[in-house]
Design a protein around this motif. Sequence first.
Motif, short mmCIF file in Angstrom:
data_model
loop_
_atom_site.label_atom_id
_atom_site.label_comp_id
_atom_site.label_asym_id
_atom_site.label_seq_id
_atom_site.Cartn_x
_atom_site.Cartn_y
_atom_site.Cartn_z
N PHE A 36 59.83 6.44 -11.21
CA PHE A 36 60.39 5.10 -11.47
C PHE A 36 60.73 4.85 -12.93
CE2 PHE A 36 57.29 4.65 -7.93
CZ PHE A 36 58.18 4.33 -6.91
N GLY A 37 60.58 5.89 -13.78
CA GLY A 37 60.71 5.69 -15.22
C GLY A 37 62.05 5.16 -15.68
N ARG A 38 63.13 5.56 -15.03
CA ARG A 38 64.46 5.11 -15.46
C ARG A 38 64.69 3.64 -15.13
NH1 ARG A 38 67.42 9.14 -17.37
NH2 ARG A 38 66.99 11.29 -16.70
N LYS A 39 64.09 3.18 -14.04
CA LYS A 39 64.28 1.79 -13.64
C LYS A 39 63.30 0.86 -14.34
CE LYS A 39 64.78 -1.01 -9.46
NZ LYS A 39 64.71 -1.01 -7.97
N PHE A 40 62.05 1.30 -14.51
CA PHE A 40 61.01 0.50 -15.17
C PHE A 40 60.54 1.26 -16.42
CE2 PHE A 40 60.70 -0.24 -10.56
CZ PHE A 40 60.98 -1.60 -10.52
N GLY A 44 54.66 3.27 -17.60
CA GLY A 44 53.54 4.07 -18.10
C GLY A 44 52.56 3.23 -18.90
N ALA A 45 53.07 2.28 -19.69
CA ALA A 45 52.20 1.43 -20.50
C ALA A 45 51.34 0.54 -19.61
CB ALA A 45 53.04 0.58 -21.45
N PHE A 46 51.94 -0.07 -18.59
CA PHE A 46 51.18 -1.00 -17.74
C PHE A 46 50.16 -0.27 -16.87
CE2 PHE A 46 55.19 -3.48 -18.44
CZ PHE A 46 54.61 -4.44 -19.27
N ILE A 47 50.51 0.92 -16.41
CA ILE A 47 49.52 1.71 -15.66
C ILE A 47 48.37 2.11 -16.59
CG2 ILE A 47 49.13 3.87 -14.42
CD1 ILE A 47 52.03 3.68 -13.46
N SER A 48 48.69 2.46 -17.82
CA SER A 48 47.67 2.83 -18.79
C SER A 48 46.71 1.67 -19.06
CB SER A 48 48.31 3.27 -20.11
OG SER A 48 49.13 4.41 -19.92
N LEU A 49 47.27 0.48 -19.24
CA LEU A 49 46.43 -0.70 -19.47
C LEU A 49 45.50 -0.95 -18.29
CD1 LEU A 49 49.01 -3.15 -21.12
CD2 LEU A 49 47.05 -2.07 -22.23
N ARG A 110 66.42 6.67 -25.31
CA ARG A 110 66.99 8.01 -25.17
C ARG A 110 66.28 8.83 -24.09
NH1 ARG A 110 66.74 7.38 -30.83
NH2 ARG A 110 64.79 8.55 -30.88
N ARG A 111 64.97 8.59 -23.89
CA ARG A 111 64.23 9.37 -22.90
C ARG A 111 63.02 8.58 -22.41
NH1 ARG A 111 62.64 11.88 -27.88
NH2 ARG A 111 60.37 11.97 -28.14
N ARG A 112 62.41 9.09 -21.37
CA ARG A 112 61.22 8.43 -20.82
C ARG A 112 60.07 8.48 -21.82
NH1 ARG A 112 62.98 11.42 -16.19
NH2 ARG A 112 63.50 10.08 -14.41
N THR A 113 59.18 7.49 -21.71
CA THR A 113 58.01 7.46 -22.60
C THR A 113 56.71 7.73 -21.84
OG1 THR A 113 57.88 5.07 -22.33
CG2 THR A 113 59.08 5.89 -24.26
#
Length: 505
Positions: A36-40, A44-49, A110-113
Motif C-alpha cells: 500500500f506504500g504508493r497510495k498511503f 510505515g510511520a503509523f504502523i511503527s507508532l 521519489r521512493r517509498r519510506t
Amino acid sequence: MTEQFVIELTQSLKNFLPEVSLTITLSLVILLDLIFGRKFKNIGAFISLAGLVVTLFFTVKQYGGNYQIFRGMFVVDPYSTFFKFVFIISALVIVIFSLQSYELKETSARRRTGEYYFLILSLTLGAFLMAGSVNLVMMYLSLELVSISSYILAGYIKESERSSEASMKYVIYGALSSGLMIYGISLIYGLTGELNIYALNASLLSTGYSPIVLMISLLLMLAGFGYKISAVPFHYWTPDVYEGAPITVTAFLSVSSKAAGFAMLIRFLKASFIDRTVTLGVEGAWAIIQGLPWTEIIAVLSALTMTVGNIIAIWQNNLKRMLAYSSIAHAGYILMGVVVAQNYGISAMLIYFIAYLFMNLGAFYCVMLVAEKTGSEDIEVYKGLGYRAPFLGVVFTIFLVSLTGIPPTFGFIGKLYLFSALINAKVIWLAVVGVLNSVISLYYYIRVVRNMFLRDPESEKASIAFSPAHIVVMLILVIPTLLFGVYFSPIVELAQNSVAMFGLR
C-alpha cells in the motif's frame, strides 16, 4: 527431550513479548509498505507508532521480573527493562520527528519510506537485545544488528554526497571496532571456555586466569563498546556521521545507539569482572577482580572523552557538528557513573540517561526546524532568531541550559547525582574535571543563545511561524526537561529500583 525443549521455548517466548512485538511490527511495516506504500505514503510511520505503543505495554507488564530465558542467553530484569523504556520513547519521538522532516518528505516523493521505518525498528530491536544479552556471541550479534541498521540509516538519503560519505566512514570505523571486539571475545573464550558472562565470572574465580591475556581481551572489548558510545579515542566517526546523516537519524543515534552501548558495557563489566567471594561491607559496592584496574582505565577514558568533546565543540559553527561533539562529551559524563564501582553510580547514570533523552532530542528537533525554515545548519542563521521565532528560541535555550547542567533543569539533576556519586566514592579528581568541562560547555552553548537573543539579524527578515504540531512536540520534550528539574523523585526511585537487584544470579 523434545517436549522439554518446547516447554522451555514457550516459557521463554512468554517473557520475550516486547521483542516479539517489535519483530512483528517491523515485518508488517515492510510488507504493508510494499502493498500500500504508493497510495498511503506514511503507512510505515503509523504502523511503527502502533507497534511501539504495543511494545511499551508489554514492557511495562514485564517490569519487575528477573529471570533468564533461552537457556541463559538473555535476561529480563529491571535494569534491561529500564533501558527498553529509553529505546521505546526515543523511537516514538523519532518517528514523530520523521513525519515532520522535510528531508524525508523529499525522499518519500521519489521512493517509498517503508524501509526507513523498518530500519528504525530494527535498530530498536537490536538495542533491546543488547540490553538483555548475557552471552558473548549474543552480545556481538545484537551489537551488529544495531550497527548495520545504523550504517544504512546514516546513508539513507543516497542522493546526498554528504550522507553517503557519512555512511561509508561509519562502516569503516564500525568494521574495525567490531573486528577488535570479536577478537577480544575469542581471547576470553579461550581463557575460560565460557560464553555466558556469569559462567565466565565463575570460571575466572575458580580456575584462575592470566592477568595479561585478560587485560588485553578487556581492552579489545572496550574498543567495541567505545565505538558504540563515541568514547575517545573511538569517536572519530561521530562528527562526520552526525553531520552527514539526516537530522532524525542523527538524533536517534545520539540517544538509542549510545544507550544500548552503555547498557551492554555495564552488564559485561559487572557480571564478568566482579569478585563475588569478597564482601566490602558497603551495600551495593563491587569488589573488582584483582589485577584488573578497569575503573582506572574508564576514569581516564571518561576524562579524555568529555575534555576532547567539549574543547573541539568550541570551534564548531555547524549546529549538528557542535551537538555531535557535545554528545561525545556527554558520553564522558555518563562514563563517570561506570567509574563508581557501586550501584548508586549506575543509578546516577540511569537518571542522566532520562535527562539526556529529553534535552538532546529536543535540541536536535529545534535544529531540524530551523534548518528547514532557513536552509542552513550554520550558527549565523540563528542571529535574531529569538525575536523572529520567540517560542522556539526560549525552548531551544532551555534545552541548551539543561545540556550544560544549570538548574532548574533536568540536566542539572542528572549531573548532580553523577558528581555526588563520584564524591561519595572519593574520585574527587574526576568530579573536578567534570565540573570544569561543564563550564567549558557553557561557552559554546551560550554562543547559540547569544546569537538568538543578543544579535540582530543581518537584514530585516520576517518572523518564522511553526505549525501546532511542531509546538506540541516541542512542549512534549521541554515540559519533562523542566518538570523533572524540580520534581525528580519518581525518576530517581525508578533508577534505584532498576539497579537494586542488577547483576545478581
